[in-house]
Motif scaffolding. Structure first.
Motif, PDB file in Angstrom:
ATOM      1  N   VAL A  24       0.584  85.636  57.014  1.00 31.68           N
ATOM      2  CA  VAL A  24       1.339  86.502  57.918  1.00 31.68           C
ATOM      3  C   VAL A  24       0.951  87.949  57.621  1.00 31.68           C
ATOM      4  CG1 VAL A  24       3.627  87.150  58.755  1.00 31.68           C
ATOM      5  CG2 VAL A  24       3.253  84.847  57.817  1.00 31.68           C
ATOM      6  N   PRO A  25       0.291  88.643  58.550  1.00 28.69           N
ATOM      7  CA  PRO A  25      -0.211  89.987  58.256  1.00 28.69           C
ATOM      8  C   PRO A  25       0.856  91.005  57.856  1.00 28.69           C
ATOM      9  CG  PRO A  25      -1.327  89.096  60.170  1.00 28.69           C
ATOM     10  CD  PRO A  25      -0.212  88.147  59.846  1.00 28.69           C
ATOM     11  N   ARG A  26       1.984  91.020  58.545  1.00 27.66           N
ATOM     12  CA  ARG A  26       3.023  92.026  58.258  1.00 27.66           C
ATOM     13  C   ARG A  26       4.371  91.335  58.081  1.00 27.66           C
ATOM     14  NH1 ARG A  26       1.892  97.321  60.171  1.00 27.66           N
ATOM     15  NH2 ARG A  26      -0.370  97.595  60.257  1.00 27.66           N
ATOM     16  N   TYR A  27       4.491  90.470  57.104  1.00 33.40           N
ATOM     17  CA  TYR A  27       5.683  89.630  56.940  1.00 33.40           C
ATOM     18  C   TYR A  27       6.952  90.482  56.904  1.00 33.40           C
ATOM     19  CZ  TYR A  27       8.845  86.079  55.117  1.00 33.40           C
ATOM     20  OH  TYR A  27       9.907  85.216  54.951  1.00 33.40           O
ATOM     21  N   HIS A  28       7.823  90.273  57.891  1.00 31.53           N
ATOM     22  CA  HIS A  28       9.096  90.989  58.010  1.00 31.53           C
ATOM     23  C   HIS A  28       8.907  92.500  57.941  1.00 31.53           C
ATOM     24  CE1 HIS A  28      11.908  87.363  56.935  1.00 31.53           C
ATOM     25  NE2 HIS A  28      10.998  87.067  57.860  1.00 31.53           N
ATOM     26  N   GLY A  29       7.799  92.994  58.528  1.00 28.83           N
ATOM     27  CA  GLY A  29       7.558  94.424  58.591  1.00 28.83           C
ATOM     28  C   GLY A  29       6.917  95.032  57.369  1.00 28.83           C
ATOM     29  N   ASP A  30       6.346  94.217  56.509  1.00 29.81           N
ATOM     30  CA  ASP A  30       5.698  94.709  55.290  1.00 29.81           C
ATOM     31  C   ASP A  30       4.475  95.560  55.645  1.00 29.81           C
ATOM     32  OD1 ASP A  30       5.117  95.101  52.650  1.00 29.81           O
ATOM     33  OD2 ASP A  30       4.775  92.997  52.153  1.00 29.81           O
ATOM     34  N   SER A  31       3.906  96.202  54.638  1.00 26.33           N
ATOM     35  CA  SER A  31       2.729  97.048  54.824  1.00 26.33           C
ATOM     36  C   SER A  31       1.503  96.178  55.107  1.00 26.33           C
ATOM     37  CB  SER A  31       2.490  97.893  53.575  1.00 26.33           C
ATOM     38  OG  SER A  31       2.376  97.074  52.422  1.00 26.33           O
ATOM     39  N   PRO A  32       0.409  96.764  55.634  1.00 28.57           N
ATOM     40  CA  PRO A  32      -0.790  95.986  55.980  1.00 28.57           C
ATOM     41  C   PRO A  32      -1.357  95.227  54.777  1.00 28.57           C
ATOM     42  CG  PRO A  32      -0.908  98.168  56.944  1.00 28.57           C
ATOM     43  CD  PRO A  32       0.283  98.178  56.032  1.00 28.57           C
ATOM     44  N   LEU A  33      -1.959  94.088  55.056  1.00 28.69           N
ATOM     45  CA  LEU A  33      -2.522  93.251  53.998  1.00 28.69           C
ATOM     46  C   LEU A  33      -3.562  93.983  53.160  1.00 28.69           C
ATOM     47  CD1 LEU A  33      -3.008  89.906  55.941  1.00 28.69           C
ATOM     48  CD2 LEU A  33      -1.488  90.258  53.994  1.00 28.69           C
ATOM     49  N   ILE A  34      -4.292  94.889  53.790  1.00 28.66           N
ATOM     50  CA  ILE A  34      -5.351  95.589  53.091  1.00 28.66           C
ATOM     51  C   ILE A  34      -4.816  96.354  51.880  1.00 28.66           C
ATOM     52  CG2 ILE A  34      -5.204  97.705  54.453  1.00 28.66           C
ATOM     53  CD1 ILE A  34      -8.473  95.980  53.446  1.00 28.66           C
ATOM     54  N   GLU A  35      -3.514  96.674  51.887  1.00 28.85           N
ATOM     55  CA  GLU A  35      -2.905  97.435  50.794  1.00 28.85           C
ATOM     56  C   GLU A  35      -2.448  96.550  49.633  1.00 28.85           C
ATOM     57  OE1 GLU A  35       0.219  99.814  52.391  1.00 28.85           O
ATOM     58  OE2 GLU A  35      -1.041 100.712  53.952  1.00 28.85           O
ATOM     59  N   HIS A  36      -2.456  95.230  49.817  1.00 31.22           N
ATOM     60  CA  HIS A  36      -1.966  94.308  48.794  1.00 31.22           C
ATOM     61  C   HIS A  36      -3.147  93.802  47.963  1.00 31.22           C
ATOM     62  CE1 HIS A  36       2.229  93.974  50.346  1.00 31.22           C
ATOM     63  NE2 HIS A  36       1.623  94.365  51.472  1.00 31.22           N
ATOM     64  N   THR A  37      -3.565  94.604  47.031  1.00 29.34           N
ATOM     65  CA  THR A  37      -4.793  94.343  46.285  1.00 29.34           C
ATOM     66  C   THR A  37      -4.736  93.038  45.497  1.00 29.34           C
ATOM     67  OG1 THR A  37      -5.109  96.738  46.079  1.00 29.34           O
ATOM     68  CG2 THR A  37      -6.425  95.323  44.639  1.00 29.34           C
ATOM     69  N   ALA A  38      -3.645  92.814  44.781  1.00 22.98           N
ATOM     70  CA  ALA A  38      -3.535  91.611  43.944  1.00 22.98           C
ATOM     71  C   ALA A  38      -3.543  90.344  44.798  1.00 22.98           C
ATOM     72  CB  ALA A  38      -2.277  91.674  43.090  1.00 22.98           C
ATOM     73  N   PHE A  39      -2.815  90.373  45.902  1.00 24.03           N
ATOM     74  CA  PHE A  39      -2.785  89.208  46.784  1.00 24.03           C
ATOM     75  C   PHE A  39      -4.154  88.937  47.375  1.00 24.03           C
ATOM     76  CE2 PHE A  39      -2.342  87.524  51.149  1.00 24.03           C
ATOM     77  CZ  PHE A  39      -1.798  86.284  50.849  1.00 24.03           C
TER      78      PHE A  39
END
Length: 235
Positions: A24-39
């Motif tokens: 889910v790219p923006r799960y419940h309004g989260d920030s963009p996936l590109i910002e989630h380095t560890a994930f």
């Protein structure tokens, strides 16, 4: 992550079990996936093992009003997150394209789509076809968008957000699994639909461990794209 780790001892000894990861790219309004380095690093590691990424909605939230008592039952009782249940073609196309672009920015390509709770509107199907997706999933199968053919593949899934839902999930899924493992159902793939939150409930983890062991005793494992291409009868 935690749920896959809990299942690791039950995976076949031939090596890592490839899985289809619904993202889910923006799960419940989260920030963009590109910002989630560890994930992103974790998912890149999984892809190197043979996993695949599939688009699973965009926000995973249902913001549209319900239209009828039946619609209320589907989108407020059965699930609260049927994001693509009532979207028209243009709105669905906008979210699908955004989602695919965000996955591409991370270096991930997806050809399939699984709507939250499998609730896929006619408009969404039209948008998927126009955007040249290969397939989408329902609860009972995988639909080839190029040929219109369906690959039967029933999915098991738990709902854990309330005690009564967990009790019913255990009973319903145990009965469904027993039916699908019967000899006359041996050619039908079985999809095990796990959610990360399942890891918070020991009874759900135990069920998935036992279910995985039973399914793998009868069937080879496969990612969804392999099933839709008709390469294998899998789990």
């Amino acid at each position: 992550m935690a749920l896959l780790a809990a299942l690791a001892p039950f995976i076949t000894p031939q090596g890592p079990m490839p899985v289809t990861l619904l993202v889910v790219p923006r799960y419940h309004g989260d920030s963009p996936l590109i910002e989630h380095t560890a994930f992103r690093a974790w998912l890149d590691t999984r892809l190197a093992l043979g996993d695949e990424v599939v688009l699973h909605g965009f926000y995973h939230t249902d913001r549209l009003p319900v239209r009828s008592p039946l619609d209320w039952a589907r989108r407020r009782l059965y699930t609260l997150e049927g994001e693509f249940a009532q979207l028209n073609r243009l709105d669905a196309q906008h979210l699908l394209q955004q989602g695919r672009d965000e996955l591409a920015a991370c270096g991930w390509k997806t050809r399939g789509f699984v709507a939250p709770a499998w609730l896929t509107s006619v408009g969404t199907i039209e948008a998927l076809t126009q955007l040249d997706f290969d397939w989408y999933a329902s609860r009972t199968g995988l639909m080839d968008l190029h040929t219109g053919e369906q690959t039967r593949a029933t999915s098991l899934v738990w709902s854990v957000r309330a005690a009564w839902r967990r009790r019913l999930s255990k009973i319903y899924n145990a009965r469904l699994l027993a039916k699908l493992l019967q000899r006359e159902q041996a050619a039908t793939p079985i999809r095990l639909g796990l959610h990360p939150v399942d890891a918070d409930w020991p009874e759900a983890v135990r069920f998935w461990q036992e279910a995985l062991a039973m399914v793998l005793a009868q069937r080879p494992c496969a990612i969804k794209s392999q099933l839709i291409m008709g390469r294998v009868d899998g789990a």
